[in-house]
Design a protein around this motif. Structure first.
Motif, short mmCIF file in Angstrom:
data_model
loop_
_atom_site.label_atom_id
_atom_site.label_comp_id
_atom_site.label_asym_id
_atom_site.label_seq_id
_atom_site.Cartn_x
_atom_site.Cartn_y
_atom_site.Cartn_z
N ASP A 118 -34.08 -6.84 11.75
CA ASP A 118 -33.24 -7.77 12.09
C ASP A 118 -33.94 -9.27 11.97
O ASP A 118 -33.58 -10.32 11.29
CB ASP A 118 -32.46 -7.65 13.36
N ALA A 119 -35.06 -9.30 12.68
CA ALA A 119 -35.83 -10.64 12.51
C ALA A 119 -36.28 -11.05 11.16
O ALA A 119 -36.22 -12.26 10.66
CB ALA A 119 -36.80 -10.50 13.30
N GLN A 120 -36.78 -10.02 10.37
CA GLN A 120 -37.09 -10.34 9.02
C GLN A 120 -35.69 -11.06 8.35
O GLN A 120 -35.63 -12.03 7.26
CB GLN A 120 -37.57 -9.04 8.20
N PHE A 121 -34.77 -10.47 8.36
CA PHE A 121 -33.47 -10.94 7.79
C PHE A 121 -33.04 -12.12 8.11
O PHE A 121 -32.77 -13.11 7.46
CB PHE A 121 -32.28 -10.15 7.90
N GLU A 122 -33.29 -12.41 9.48
CA GLU A 122 -32.94 -13.76 10.08
C GLU A 122 -33.98 -14.80 9.42
O GLU A 122 -33.69 -16.02 9.36
CB GLU A 122 -33.12 -13.98 11.30
N SER A 123 -35.24 -14.48 9.17
CA SER A 123 -36.24 -15.29 8.68
C SER A 123 -35.92 -15.52 7.15
O SER A 123 -36.04 -16.67 6.67
CB SER A 123 -37.78 -14.83 8.62
N LEU A 124 -35.26 -14.70 6.42
CA LEU A 124 -35.13 -14.81 5.17
C LEU A 124 -33.69 -15.85 5.05
O LEU A 124 -33.66 -16.86 4.26
CB LEU A 124 -34.51 -13.52 4.61
N GLU A 125 -32.57 -15.87 5.98
CA GLU A 125 -31.53 -16.78 6.12
C GLU A 125 -32.31 -18.30 6.27
O GLU A 125 -31.88 -19.41 5.76
CB GLU A 125 -30.63 -16.36 7.15
N ASP A 126 -33.11 -18.44 7.31
CA ASP A 126 -33.52 -19.61 7.87
C ASP A 126 -34.41 -20.19 6.47
O ASP A 126 -34.31 -21.63 6.28
CB ASP A 126 -34.61 -19.33 8.94
N LEU A 127 -35.20 -19.51 5.57
CA LEU A 127 -35.86 -20.05 4.37
C LEU A 127 -34.83 -20.47 3.48
O LEU A 127 -35.04 -21.49 2.75
CB LEU A 127 -36.71 -18.80 4.11
N GLY A 128 -33.69 -19.80 3.38
CA GLY A 128 -32.86 -20.30 2.17
C GLY A 128 -31.88 -21.40 2.46
O GLY A 128 -31.96 -22.41 1.81
N GLU A 129 -31.67 -21.64 3.66
CA GLU A 129 -31.17 -22.99 4.05
C GLU A 129 -32.29 -23.89 4.08
O GLU A 129 -32.02 -25.26 3.81
CB GLU A 129 -30.91 -22.89 5.62
N GLN A 130 -33.71 -23.74 4.51
CA GLN A 130 -34.59 -24.98 4.33
C GLN A 130 -34.85 -25.14 2.88
O GLN A 130 -35.06 -26.33 2.48
CB GLN A 130 -35.99 -24.35 4.83
N THR A 131 -34.55 -24.21 1.89
CA THR A 131 -34.68 -24.55 0.56
C THR A 131 -33.68 -25.49 0.04
O THR A 131 -33.93 -26.36 -0.72
CB THR A 131 -34.79 -23.30 -0.07
N GLU A 132 -32.54 -25.41 0.54
CA GLU A 132 -31.19 -25.98 0.19
C GLU A 132 -31.63 -27.34 0.48
O GLU A 132 -31.20 -28.42 0.00
CB GLU A 132 -29.90 -25.42 0.75
N ILE A 133 -31.93 -27.49 1.89
CA ILE A 133 -32.15 -28.92 2.54
C ILE A 133 -33.05 -29.65 1.45
O ILE A 133 -33.22 -30.95 1.18
CB ILE A 133 -32.77 -28.83 3.95
N GLU A 134 -34.36 -28.96 1.13
CA GLU A 134 -35.39 -29.53 0.21
C GLU A 134 -34.77 -30.12 -0.90
O GLU A 134 -35.29 -31.22 -1.46
CB GLU A 134 -36.60 -28.71 0.20
N ALA A 135 -33.99 -29.34 -1.55
CA ALA A 135 -33.39 -29.52 -2.98
C ALA A 135 -32.63 -30.70 -2.78
O ALA A 135 -32.63 -31.78 -3.68
CB ALA A 135 -32.69 -28.62 -3.41
N ARG A 136 -31.85 -30.79 -2.09
CA ARG A 136 -30.88 -31.98 -1.62
C ARG A 136 -31.69 -33.40 -1.39
O ARG A 136 -31.42 -34.44 -1.84
CB ARG A 136 -29.77 -31.90 -0.62
N LEU A 137 -32.74 -33.11 -0.61
CA LEU A 137 -33.46 -34.33 -0.48
C LEU A 137 -34.21 -35.11 -1.62
O LEU A 137 -34.05 -36.03 -1.91
CB LEU A 137 -34.47 -33.89 0.64
N ALA A 138 -34.72 -33.96 -2.54
CA ALA A 138 -35.26 -34.44 -3.74
C ALA A 138 -34.21 -34.90 -4.58
O ALA A 138 -34.47 -35.99 -5.56
CB ALA A 138 -35.78 -33.01 -4.43
#
Length: 264
Positions: A211-231
């Motif tokens: 469960d912790a691994q899946f949660e970390s994957l979700e957090d990583l996807g959200e961070q990627t989107e934030i970085e893309a929008r900032l760029a």
């Protein structure tokens, strides 16, 4: 003295309290076996002695009956001699009359002697008869005690064997008591329980880690989107295009093409 000794011995044995003797014995079964043997031997000895006493009594009775019969016989002879003497005296023969009177007197003397013998034996016969009756009664009591003792012995032996068998069964059941935590089975069961608990712990731990691994994957996807929008903002593409492609596409679709535009 011998007869009294026999009677006293029988009385002592018949008064024996079987239960009291058993209670005092260290080994009741051996005690009972010995008592059965003693009673059996004593009964055999008493029967022999009583039989001898009865035999003596019967001899005395035979002698008594013989004396009574002799007294009757001599009485008849005295009567016959007396009558013969009277006949001779009636016929005038005094000499023969005197002779038969003398014979009658001798017969009477013999009759009296036999009667005295019989009369003197009567008290002894009565006493011996009473003793024999008591001895017979004592023997019957001894045989009754022997039967009681034999039955008691058989019952106690059967009860002792039953108790021993029950004790063995109880010990056997106790030795395999599954609820006893100190037994081998109990320790083995406890070992299995600990192993089962360890496996459940491993499963629970593995599930939490996944469960912790899946949660970390979700957090990583959200961070990627934030970085893309900032760029995108930094490149001047504007926030609107970054917010949603669906809105911009809709506006473009509603705007008329410049080639077909009519100006009024």
């Amino acid at each position: 003295m011998v007869k009294q000794s026999i009677f006293g011995r029988i009385a002592q044995l018949t008064r024996a309290n079987v239960n009291s003797l058993i209670d005092q014995a260290e080994d009741p079964q051996k005690m009972l076996d010995q008592m059965v043997r003693d009673f059996t031997n004593s009964i055999a000895e008493a029967e022999s002695a009583v039989a001898q006493t009865i035999g003596n009594l019967r001899m005395m009775q035979d002698d008594y009956n013989e004396d009574v019969e002799n007294a009757r016989s001599w009485g008849n002879k005295a009567l016959a001699a007396s009558r013969k003497a009277d006949e001779y005296r009636s016929s005038g023969d005094a000499a023969d009359a005197q002779k038969f009177d003398s014979l009658a007197k001798v017969a009477i003397q013999r009759q009296m002697a036999a009667e005295n013998e019989a009369k003197g034996a009567e008290p002894t016969i009565a006493s011996q008869t009473e003793i024999v009756d008591k001895l017979k009664d004592g023997l019957n009591q001894m045989k009754g005690k022997l039967g009681e003792l034999t039955t008691k012995r058989d019952q106690l032996i059967a009860r002792a064997r039953t108790a021993q068998a029950q004790s063995q069964v109880h010990d056997a059941v106790k030795s395999i008591d599954f609820m006893d935590p100190t037994s081998e089975v109990g320790r083995f069961e406890e070992k299995i329980r600990r192993e089962e608990a360890r496996v459940r712990g491993q499963q629970e731990l593995a599930s939490s880690s996944l469960d912790a691994q899946f949660e970390s994957l979700e957090d990583l996807g959200e961070q990627t989107e934030i970085e893309a929008r900032l760029a995108a903002l930094k490149s001047g593409a504007g926030s609107q295009s970054a917010i949603g492609q669906g809105a911009g596409s809709g506006a473009d679709a509603g705007t008329p093409s410049t080639a077909g535009e009519t100006t009024y």
